[in-house]
Design a protein around this motif. Structure first.
Motif, mmCIF file in Angstrom:
data_model
loop_
_atom_site.group_PDB
_atom_site.id
_atom_site.type_symbol
_atom_site.label_atom_id
_atom_site.label_comp_id
_atom_site.label_asym_id
_atom_site.label_seq_id
_atom_site.Cartn_x
_atom_site.Cartn_y
_atom_site.Cartn_z
ATOM 1 N N LEU A 77 -34.718 -15.959 -22.345
ATOM 2 C CA LEU A 77 -34.228 -14.867 -21.493
ATOM 3 C C LEU A 77 -33.746 -15.408 -20.145
ATOM 4 O O LEU A 77 -32.721 -14.958 -19.616
ATOM 5 C CB LEU A 77 -35.311 -13.806 -21.303
ATOM 6 C CG LEU A 77 -35.652 -12.998 -22.564
ATOM 7 C CD1 LEU A 77 -36.843 -12.079 -22.300
ATOM 8 C CD2 LEU A 77 -34.447 -12.187 -23.039
ATOM 9 N N ALA A 78 -34.462 -16.387 -19.597
ATOM 10 C CA ALA A 78 -34.024 -17.018 -18.348
ATOM 11 C C ALA A 78 -32.699 -17.747 -18.563
ATOM 12 O O ALA A 78 -31.802 -17.693 -17.701
ATOM 13 C CB ALA A 78 -35.091 -17.989 -17.841
ATOM 14 N N MET A 79 -32.549 -18.412 -19.700
ATOM 15 C CA MET A 79 -31.293 -19.094 -20.006
ATOM 16 C C MET A 79 -30.144 -18.084 -20.103
ATOM 17 O O MET A 79 -29.020 -18.375 -19.692
ATOM 18 C CB MET A 79 -31.391 -19.871 -21.318
ATOM 19 C CG MET A 79 -32.152 -21.173 -21.225
ATOM 20 S SD MET A 79 -31.395 -22.377 -20.126
ATOM 21 C CE MET A 79 -29.794 -22.583 -20.878
ATOM 22 N N ALA A 80 -30.437 -16.900 -20.633
ATOM 23 C CA ALA A 80 -29.407 -15.856 -20.727
ATOM 24 C C ALA A 80 -28.887 -15.524 -19.330
ATOM 25 O O ALA A 80 -27.671 -15.426 -19.114
ATOM 26 C CB ALA A 80 -29.966 -14.612 -21.409
ATOM 27 N N GLY A 81 -29.795 -15.367 -18.391
ATOM 28 C CA GLY A 81 -29.376 -15.098 -17.015
ATOM 29 C C GLY A 81 -28.631 -16.265 -16.388
ATOM 30 O O GLY A 81 -27.622 -16.085 -15.700
#
Length: 190
Positions: A77-81
């Protein structure tokens, strides 16, 4: 096969507009020797992603399955951001000492540019998510090559015609889906 395909797709999309792709374009413009640049990208990526894959593999073994699921899910999810934040090439990367020749300069510049980069962090996460080190490293390396080889040959022409915002949004969506599926414990590996 899933680990290889997901790793290839995510990294190929994530690499579009990334600083290492911009670095490939700069090196191609500076040296105008595509073969040693492409081979340098391959060697640097294999070395960098093998180390990242080893870290991801170690993390998968060191943490229990429940903790690992949450760490990987939140990381995706952090990578998505992070995918939504555009990269800029560092001038120091493009101006690496050329006494090493085109190949050596490319290996050094790419290896250093990949340290802590999105695709390296993605490789750690993918290697932790999928327990297939070889498939993940092969997939992330292929993804890097799919994004960077055309950049070496076509440089600025590609960047002018492809919406990097759209490409990054697609990559972010893939990471978000992987993160949610991991957190929900969907998938055969968890």
């Amino acid at each position: 096969m899933e680990a290889f395909l997901v790793s290839t797709g995510v990294v190929a999309l994530g690499e579009m507009g990334d600083k290492t792709q911009l670095l490939a374009m700069l090196l191609a413009a500076k040296f105008r020797k595509p073969v040693p640049i492409i081979l340098g990208i391959l060697v640097a990526t294999l070395a960098n992603h093998a180390m990242a894959g080893a870290v991801g593999d170690w993390v998968a073994r060191a943490l229990g399955p429940d903790v690992l699921r949450w760490v990987i899910g939140v990381s995706f999810l952090a990578m998505a951001g992070w995918m939504l934040i555009p990269d800029k090439v560092d001038e120091g990367d493009a101006n690496a000492v050329s006494r090493f020749g085109v190949f050596g300069t490319t290996v050094i510049a790419f290896f250093l540019a990949e340290m802590g980069d999105k695709t390296q962090i993605a490789t750690v996460g993918l290697a932790a998510r999928y327990s297939d080190f070889v498939a993940v490293v092969a997939g992330t390396t292929l993804g890097m090559m799919l994004a960077n080889v055309p950049a070496v040959f076509m440089g600025g022409k590609i960047a002018a015609k492809v919406s990097m915002t759209l490409v990054h949004a697609i990559a972010a969506a893939i990471f978000a889906v992987l993160g949610v599926l991991t957190l929900l414990n969907v998938g055969k590996l968890f």
